[in-house]
Design a protein around this motif. Structure first.
Motif: not given
Length: 353
Positions: A88-96, A99-115
């Motif tokens: 429901a809300k994807s990407g740019t997570c503050s945590e590192d 394993f997670c593609a949604q972390s803003g600390h890594h180079g994983g590609k995941s969708p980014e959108y608000p709620l």
């Protein structure tokens, strides 16, 4: 005075250290049937029992799965609970988290959108309901929830509840007042994974403390919600870490334990890690059924990565009583009709409510 989180963590660490050092004495009669009967009779397992299961040779896996399935049937009958989620809300997570593609600390590609709008979330829930899903999880990236997102979650929860489904929410760490407001809106379940043991956690995540996650789970239990908390396996943890996590989840009294297997994602620190072998994954699930006999065990992310379409049915005889169907957060899932066929062939039935 020691905080509740510290008490839980310290007691489980002590248990873990005990498990590491315990070796069954010669002459002590031990067997899986004896250990299984102990669980069925409601008695806690000794450290030596746990070590016996962990060190069981691979040629006895079938025996272990049979015992785990017997415990599952005794506690949960023949029904399989089906749940589904929406990212429901994807990407740019503050945590590192490694394993997670949604972390803003890594180079994983995941969708980014608000709620997403509440109506879009409810529409997805309705589609899942047609496939026999009774619990629907609204999952959002990030650690904390602001007022705007809280309002959006509240509206979405109301709409999902109006469908006659159980709305679950996985938004990060919720404050007690937020949990109360969402429960009043119809929220049934709060999901917050601990992911791994307290001992291994610093190797997986460095942006927050493990005690924060434990406190979040405790808050959900104290709020009277159906709490879903588990982990991800195959990230480099040991069997002792797996036991430690299970003991803590049992101590916290969580109702449902999602078991996720690593699906290596490009751009994350674990992109080159080899997934678990199916046999190891099955042994892990069976162990968790012995250690968590009264908690729902749900197989979630990484199911197809480890088992593929050809072997995924084996999980239904390993002690599980719940499956996540459909797509995952950033990875496509399997065919729901195929999962329903597997359940039928195993002599089980989807849970109806």
């Amino acid at each position: 005075m020691t905080s509740p989180c510290a008490c839980h963590t310290n007691s489980v660490l002590a248990a873990k250290n005990s498990v590491r050092s315990t070796i069954p004495a010669k002459g002590i009669l031990m067997s899986l049937k004896v250990i299984c009967r102990k669980v069925l009779d409601g008695h806690p397992l000794a450290d030596s029992d746990i070590r016996y299961i962990v060190t069981l040779p691979s040629d006895r896996l079938g025996e272990l799965l049979t015992c785990a399935h017997a415990i599952r049937t005794a506690r949960f009958g023949t029904q399989v609970s089906l749940c589904a989620i929406i990212n429901a809300k994807s990407g740019t997570c503050s945590e590192d988290c490694s394993f997670c593609a949604q972390s803003g600390h890594h180079g994983g590609k995941s969708p980014e959108y608000p709620l997403l709008p509440a109506n879009e979330i409810a529409t997805a829930a309705g589609s899942a309901q047609k496939n026999g899903v009774t619990r629907f999880g609204i999952v959002a990236s990030g650690k904390l929830v602001g007022e705007r997102d809280l309002a959006g979650f509240t509206e979405a929860v109301r709409k999902v509840a109006a469908l006659g489904m159980a709305p679950d929410l996985s938004p990060g760490i919720l404050k007690p007042a937020q949990l109360k407001a969402l429960k009043n809106a119809g929220l049934k379940g709060y999901h917050h994974n601990l992911e791994t043991s307290a001992s291994f956690f610093p190797q997986m995540c460095t942006t927050h403390e493990y005690a924060e996650d434990v406190a979040a789970v405790q808050a959900g239990v104290e709020a009277g919600l159906y709490v879903c908390s588990g982990g991800i396996f195959g990230i480099g943890e040991s069997w002792d870490d797996r036991v430690e996590l299970a003991l803590l989840l049992n101590e916290l009294g969580v109702h449902s334990v999602p078991i996720n297997f690593l699906h290596p994602i490009a751009g994350t620190p674990l992109e080159k890690r080899k997934p678990l072998a199916p046999e190891e994954a099955l042994k892990l699930v069976a162990l968790y059924r012995f250690l968590l006999p009264d908690s729902a065990l749900r197989i979630c992310g990484g199911r197809l990565t480890v088992f593929g379409e050809n072997r995924k049915a084996e999980l239904l005889g390993s002690g599980v009583n719940g499956l996540m169907v459909g797509d995952y957060l950033t990875v496509k899932g399997g065919n729901v009709a195929s999962d329903l066929e597997d359940i039928d062939h195993a002599g089980l039935q989807p849970e109806t409510e």
